[in-house]
Structure formats: C-alpha cells, structure tokens
Design a protein around this motif. Structure first.
Motif, PDB file in Angstrom:
ATOM      1  N   TRP A  22      39.678  24.977  27.984  1.00  0.00           N
ATOM      2  CA  TRP A  22      40.885  25.278  27.212  1.00  0.00           C
ATOM      3  C   TRP A  22      40.735  24.850  25.767  1.00  0.00           C
ATOM      4  O   TRP A  22      40.644  25.648  24.864  1.00  0.00           O
ATOM      5  N   PRO A  63      42.390  23.867  22.950  1.00  0.00           N
ATOM      6  CA  PRO A  63      43.007  24.630  21.877  1.00  0.00           C
ATOM      7  C   PRO A  63      42.974  23.925  20.534  1.00  0.00           C
ATOM      8  O   PRO A  63      42.983  24.566  19.506  1.00  0.00           O
ATOM      9  N   ARG A  82      40.270  32.094  27.074  1.00  0.00           N
ATOM     10  CA  ARG A  82      40.388  32.444  25.657  1.00  0.00           C
ATOM     11  C   ARG A  82      41.480  33.500  25.468  1.00  0.00           C
ATOM     12  O   ARG A  82      42.230  33.470  24.486  1.00  0.00           O
ATOM     13  N   GLN A 100      44.930  31.883  25.626  1.00  0.00           N
ATOM     14  CA  GLN A 100      45.327  31.280  24.356  1.00  0.00           C
ATOM     15  C   GLN A 100      45.915  32.335  23.426  1.00  0.00           C
ATOM     16  O   GLN A 100      46.957  32.119  22.791  1.00  0.00           O
ATOM     17  N   VAL A 120      43.859  31.591  16.859  1.00  0.00           N
ATOM     18  CA  VAL A 120      43.121  31.030  17.989  1.00  0.00           C
ATOM     19  C   VAL A 120      41.698  30.668  17.574  1.00  0.00           C
ATOM     20  O   VAL A 120      41.198  29.587  17.890  1.00  0.00           O
ATOM     21  N   ARG A 132      40.099  26.914  17.519  1.00  0.00           N
ATOM     22  CA  ARG A 132      38.931  26.576  18.329  1.00  0.00           C
ATOM     23  C   ARG A 132      37.822  25.980  17.465  1.00  0.00           C
ATOM     24  O   ARG A 132      37.101  25.080  17.895  1.00  0.00           O
TER      25      ARG A 132
END
Length: 259
Positions: free
Chosen positions: A4, A6, A100, A103, A227, A231
C-alpha cells in the motif's frame, strides 16, 4: 503484490478531500429546504435547455416501453441497489489484485466528490421527480436505500455521482489485474444500466449524467499524478536517505568534501 505505502501526501489529500466533501454535503442537507425553490427553478431551466438541444426525449423515457411493466421495477432496483455495492466491489477487487489502482480510485472519488459537492452547493438542481416526473421508487421498500431521510440533499442532482462513480469503478476494474479477463469488458455494462436507471426513475437529467462523465474524465489524470507523487515521496521517506532538491528518487547522494 504491490504494498500500500501511500505516503503522507496521499493520506493528506484523501483526508482533506473527504472531510471537506462531507462537510459541504452535510451543509447542503441542512440547507436543502432553503434552496428548494432555487433548485426547482434551475431544474426547469435545465429541462428547457435540454429540449432546445433536442434532448427532450430523455424526459419521456419513463413513459416508453423502456419502463413498461417489470422494467420499471428493474430500473428502480438498479438505481437503488446497484450503486454502492458496485463501488465497494471495485475497491475490494483492487485491494486484492491491484492496490495501486485502489489508491487511484480512492483519490479519484475524493477529488470528484469535493468538486461535485461544491457545484451542488453553488448551483442546486432538483431532480425530475421533484418537478412532476414519474417516481417509481417512492413508496416502495427501495426508497430507504435510494432516498434515505436525513442523509441526502433532494436538490443536488448536478452532477450525478451515481453515473460518475459507476464509471470510476468500472474503469478501475477494467484496468486492474486479476484472474478474470472477461471482467474487463463486462463491467462497462453497469455504468450504462445506471445511466438509464437515473433517467427512467426521475432522479437525474441527462445533463447530470453527462456532467458526471466529464467530472471523471477531467479528474482522472490529476488523481493519477497525485498517487504517483505520493508514492515517490513514500519511497524517498522509506529509503531514509536525504535527497538534495531536484535529485531523482533512489539516486545516489554524492559525498560532501570536508576541504
């Protein structure tokens, strides 16, 4: 499987967007009675605008074969029960097979929700059923799911989240990984059915549906960029290595000279 991770930026975006959207929507619910006249006036103006552009036929779908007999109940079920379960299913699928994409879906829903609620607040629009159109859901057991008392603004039809988030969920399923390849084509049936359901049940104008589509298309890339940026920040944070401004993530840090 992708972890995950994030990162703080993505969490901040999700929390801020969600909190602001919920806060604004709650405010619209509390003030719904005060904007009823404006919502109905805007709805009549929107209906006239659609008629002038040859879209008046969408106002009569409830009186055609498309809503005859059992089909009327079918569209009521699609509208009432085919929305949140589909969105939740897309999130669950992405959680298992492609985090992904999860997210991206979460950020997309947050951003479009915030923009949509702002539009609803500034320009209230009543649905067709509140200005005389047929309402097959009213008085049925489905009403508690479609129009829960105290949890919705009756004069917030523009844009249609039913259409927007159905498209977002279908697009997520279409690009996410997983063992069922045919799912990528079948999922697009849901947004089509939902769009027809919003029109035949008198819950949205065709312009509301179009606005929902535009909202998702416009927000898709910004949500993706958020996103990706989050990341990268997360990767830099996890590395524990301070990076000079402008350096790439993961690039080696040059040793400083003591001379």
């Amino acid at each position: 499987m992708i972890k995950w991770g994030p990162g703080p930026a993505l969490i901040a975006v999700i929390v801020a967007s969600g909190a602001m959207a919920i806060g604004l929507y709650v405010a619209t619910i509390e003030g719904a009675a005060d904007v009823g006249d404006a919502g109905r006036a805007n709805a009549r103006a929107l209906a006239a605008w659609e008629v002038d552009r040859g879209l008046g036929w969408t106002h009569d779908l409830a009186d055609t074969w498309l809503s005859a007999g059992p089909l009327e109940h079918f569209w009521a079920i699609v509208y009432s029960l085919g929305y949140w379960p589909f969105l939740a299913s897309a999130a669950a699928w992405a959680l298992v097979f492609d985090r992904r994409r999860l997210q991206h879906l979460v950020v997309l829903v947050g951003l479009t929700g915030l923009v949509g609620v702002v539009v609803m607040t500034l320009v209230p629009v009543s649905p067709p059923r509140l200005i005389g159109a047929s309402d097959p859901i009213r008085g049925t057991a489905l009403e508690r799911f479609a129009h829960p008392d105290g949890l919705m603004n009756e004069h917030a039809a523009m844009p249609s989240f039913h259409v927007a988030w159905s498209i977002a969920a279908a697009a997520t399923l279409a690009v996410a990984g997983g063992p069922i390849g045919a799912l990528r084509r079948i999922v697009w049936l849901q947004p089509v059915l939902m769009t027809v359901a919003t029109l035949t049940t008198g819950n949205h104008w065709v312009s509301d549906a179009a606005a929902g589509l535009v909202l998702i298309v416009v927000a898709w890339c910004p949500a993706r960029l958020l996103v990706v940026a989050a990341r990268r920040q997360f990767a830099a944070t996890r590395s524990g290595v301070p990076r000079p401004h402008g350096d790439r993530v993961g690039a080696p840090v040059r040793a400083r000279s003591n001379s």
